[in-house]
Motif scaffolding. Sequence first.
Motif, PDB file in Angstrom:
ATOM      1  N   ALA A  80       4.363   7.661   1.247  1.00  0.00           N
ATOM      2  CA  ALA A  80       3.080   8.184   0.772  1.00  0.00           C
ATOM      3  C   ALA A  80       2.576   9.316   1.665  1.00  0.00           C
TER       4      ALA A  80
ATOM      5  N   THR B  56       0.820  -1.219   0.000  1.00  0.00           N
ATOM      6  CA  THR B  56       0.000   0.000   0.000  1.00  0.00           C
ATOM      7  C   THR B  56       0.852   1.268   0.000  1.00  0.00           C
TER       8      THR B  56
ATOM      9  N   SER C 239       0.327  -3.685   6.537  1.00  0.00           N
ATOM     10  CA  SER C 239       0.044  -3.842   7.967  1.00  0.00           C
ATOM     11  C   SER C 239      -1.410  -4.303   8.138  1.00  0.00           C
TER      12      SER C 239
ATOM     13  N   ARG D 132      -3.669  -2.813   9.435  1.00  0.00           N
ATOM     14  CA  ARG D 132      -4.567  -1.663   9.177  1.00  0.00           C
ATOM     15  C   ARG D 132      -5.173  -1.710   7.780  1.00  0.00           C
ATOM     16  N   SER D 133      -4.421  -2.278   6.827  1.00  0.00           N
ATOM     17  CA  SER D 133      -4.850  -2.231   5.422  1.00  0.00           C
ATOM     18  C   SER D 133      -5.493  -3.527   4.937  1.00  0.00           C
TER      19      SER D 133
ATOM     20  N   SER E 214       8.402  12.366  -1.682  1.00  0.00           N
ATOM     21  CA  SER E 214       7.922  10.981  -1.711  1.00  0.00           C
ATOM     22  C   SER E 214       9.000   9.993  -1.308  1.00  0.00           C
TER      23      SER E 214
ATOM     24  N   ALA F   2       4.147   4.013  -1.004  1.00  0.00           N
ATOM     25  CA  ALA F   2       4.532   4.723  -2.225  1.00  0.00           C
ATOM     26  C   ALA F   2       5.336   3.801  -3.151  1.00  0.00           C
ATOM     27  N   VAL F   3       6.261   3.043  -2.608  1.00  0.00           N
ATOM     28  CA  VAL F   3       7.075   2.138  -3.425  1.00  0.00           C
ATOM     29  C   VAL F   3       6.279   0.890  -3.803  1.00  0.00           C
TER      30      VAL F   3
HETATM   31  N1  NAP Z   1       9.939   6.244  -1.050  1.00  0.00           N
HETATM   32  C1  NAP Z   1      11.081   6.060  -1.687  1.00  0.00           C
HETATM   33  O1  NAP Z   1      11.427   6.821  -2.617  1.00  0.00           O
HETATM   34  C2  NAP Z   1      11.976   4.935  -1.322  1.00  0.00           C
HETATM   35  C3  NAP Z   1      13.092   4.701  -2.120  1.00  0.00           C
HETATM   36  C4  NAP Z   1      13.951   3.655  -1.802  1.00  0.00           C
HETATM   37  C5  NAP Z   1      13.671   2.879  -0.700  1.00  0.00           C
HETATM   38  N2  NAP Z   1      12.581   3.128   0.061  1.00  0.00           N
HETATM   39  C6  NAP Z   1      12.322   2.265   1.203  1.00  0.00           C
HETATM   40  O2  NAP Z   1      11.168   1.496   0.928  1.00  0.00           O
HETATM   41  C7  NAP Z   1      10.441   1.259   2.137  1.00  0.00           C
HETATM   42  C8  NAP Z   1       8.998   1.755   1.969  1.00  0.00           C
HETATM   43  O3  NAP Z   1       9.014   3.118   1.630  1.00  0.00           O
HETATM   44  P1  NAP Z   1       7.703   3.877   1.156  1.00  0.00           P
HETATM   45  O4  NAP Z   1       8.178   5.206   0.738  1.00  0.00           O
HETATM   46  O5  NAP Z   1       6.918   3.055   0.220  1.00  0.00           O
HETATM   47  O6  NAP Z   1       6.898   4.036   2.540  1.00  0.00           O
HETATM   48  P2  NAP Z   1       5.333   4.229   2.801  1.00  0.00           P
HETATM   49  O7  NAP Z   1       4.679   4.907   1.674  1.00  0.00           O
HETATM   50  O8  NAP Z   1       5.246   4.839   4.147  1.00  0.00           O
HETATM   51  O9  NAP Z   1       4.793   2.721   2.865  1.00  0.00           O
HETATM   52  C9  NAP Z   1       5.115   1.856   3.928  1.00  0.00           C
HETATM   53  C10 NAP Z   1       4.501   0.506   3.666  1.00  0.00           C
HETATM   54  O10 NAP Z   1       4.889  -0.374   4.720  1.00  0.00           O
HETATM   55  C11 NAP Z   1       3.715  -0.999   5.210  1.00  0.00           C
HETATM   56  N3  NAP Z   1       3.841  -1.390   6.616  1.00  0.00           N
HETATM   57  C12 NAP Z   1       3.980  -0.588   7.694  1.00  0.00           C
HETATM   58  N4  NAP Z   1       3.996  -1.342   8.814  1.00  0.00           N
HETATM   59  C13 NAP Z   1       3.858  -2.634   8.423  1.00  0.00           C
HETATM   60  C14 NAP Z   1       3.766  -3.877   9.098  1.00  0.00           C
HETATM   61  N5  NAP Z   1       3.831  -3.956  10.444  1.00  0.00           N
HETATM   62  N6  NAP Z   1       3.631  -5.011   8.376  1.00  0.00           N
HETATM   63  C15 NAP Z   1       3.555  -4.959   7.028  1.00  0.00           C
HETATM   64  N7  NAP Z   1       3.605  -3.819   6.312  1.00  0.00           N
HETATM   65  C16 NAP Z   1       3.756  -2.664   7.016  1.00  0.00           C
HETATM   66  C17 NAP Z   1       2.636   0.051   5.036  1.00  0.00           C
HETATM   67  O11 NAP Z   1       1.364  -0.555   5.148  1.00  0.00           O
HETATM   68  P3  NAP Z   1       0.086   0.283   5.686  1.00  0.00           P
HETATM   69  O12 NAP Z   1      -0.389   1.098   4.527  1.00  0.00           O
HETATM   70  O13 NAP Z   1      -0.860  -0.794   6.057  1.00  0.00           O
HETATM   71  O14 NAP Z   1       0.551   1.111   6.835  1.00  0.00           O
HETATM   72  C18 NAP Z   1       2.979   0.517   3.642  1.00  0.00           C
HETATM   73  O15 NAP Z   1       2.518  -0.408   2.687  1.00  0.00           O
HETATM   74  C19 NAP Z   1      11.228   1.977   3.236  1.00  0.00           C
HETATM   75  O16 NAP Z   1      12.127   1.050   3.813  1.00  0.00           O
HETATM   76  C20 NAP Z   1      12.012   3.028   2.489  1.00  0.00           C
HETATM   77  O17 NAP Z   1      13.189   3.408   3.151  1.00  0.00           O
HETATM   78  C21 NAP Z   1      11.721   4.138  -0.228  1.00  0.00           C
END
Ligand code: NAP
Length: 349
Positions: free
Chosen positions: A168, A13, A39, A41-42, A164, A15-16
């Motif tokens: 998200a 769910t 999580s 939640r979703s 981003s 951003a990635v």
């Molecule tokens: N954004 C970027 O540009 C980028 C680039 C490279 C690497 N990353 C890495 O990729 C990862 C995700 O980044 P993001 O930007 O996509 O973050 P995000 O938008 O905050 O998404 C986080 C995701 O993790 C899930 N999550 C949270 N707690 C969880 C749990 N207990 N069990 C299972 N899933 C859980 C969330 O689910 P819910 O919706 O249910 O909370 C959501 O799907 C991070 O480690 C980040 O450092 C991000």
Amino acid sequence: MNGNQSIAVVGATGAVGREMLDILAAEGVEAGRVKAFASPRSAGQRLPYGPGDLAVEAFGGESLEGIDIALFSAGSAISKQFGRAAAARGTVIIDNSSAFRMDADVPLVVPEINAEALDGVASQRGAVIANPNCSTIITLMAATPIHRMLGVKRMVVSTYQAVSGAGAAAMEELRRQAQQVLDGEKPVCKVFDQPCAFNVFSHNTTIGEDGYNVEETKMVKETHKIWGDASVRVTATCIRVPVFRAHCASINLTLAQPVDNLDAVRETIGAFAGVRVVDDRAANRFPTPLEASGKDDVLVGRLRLDPSQIDSQGRCWGLNLFASGDQLRKGAALNAVQIADVLGERVGV
Ligand SMILES: NC(=O)c1ccc[n+]([C@@H]2O[C@H](COP(=O)([O-])OP(=O)(O)OC[C@H]3O[C@@H](n4cnc5c(N)ncnc54)[C@H](OP(=O)(O)O)[C@@H]3O)[C@@H](O)[C@H]2O)c1
């Protein structure tokens, strides 16, 4: 993605994670092979997948039973808690967090640059592979063709990073704060500790004793690991800018060989897979995050000789350039899916 492997997206769910689903669907991976986890939640939420959708399941210890490849994108804590245990049970983990990047047994891979690092996990079931930091990927996509051509001895990078990159919720924060400012209200900060709308600030990671934040330190260490050369001198300044998606990097290089022909360097950059040159001086058109957003290629331009590195014999040992790449795609989701693709091609996972 070839074969019939079952694939899990953990953090679907986010951003990635949403980009991962988008890319898998575009590659023609049938919905029946893909599981979307987030999580609790979703749980039950439905996410678009190709012409249809996928139900989100709550992620837990047993979720990856029978899964061939898991793309982790749910933060370091989840990766650390579940990643190696799932790998030990036979799932290949491709992890987007920083949890395992510097572990000696974990390949840190940008397929266009060091796909050979995956040879070490040949025919293994249950390896852990790390996706590099997003700014590192975008910077190295631009600098690697030059490194191969002329040898980079020193790299000074300044980033301009989209919100981003913090997920998200950070995109929503920029949207909400922009409206608040335009409405004459005080912007409310939830994700970042200072306003991101109409502002520019130092990257929101912890600052070490040396004054560098974690993002800057990652860029140094990860460059050394990906290039397999710790002798290259690297220093970075990482900055957040009020842009929704696509990071930029201003890059200054010191080279092992002088530059004879700037056009030849431009051609070499343009011939590198995953890079597109945008370098039109007459039209003042160079890489921008708006043009890079949603695209797979990293855009590279503003290629210039560095006059501060011309020696007494008129030889130029330095270059300046500017890159922009969608960090949700090449900086994260696309790179992870490409790793899975290369694993299939090179080592038959
Ligand atoms: N954004 C970027 O540009 C980028 C680039 C490279 C690497 N990353 C890495 O990729 C990862 C995700 O980044 P993001 O930007 O996509 O973050 P995000 O938008 O905050 O998404 C986080 C995701 O993790 C899930 N999550 C949270 N707690 C969880 C749990 N207990 N069990 C299972 N899933 C859980 C969330 O689910 P819910 O919706 O249910 O909370 C959501 O799907 C991070 O480690 C980040 O450092 C991000």
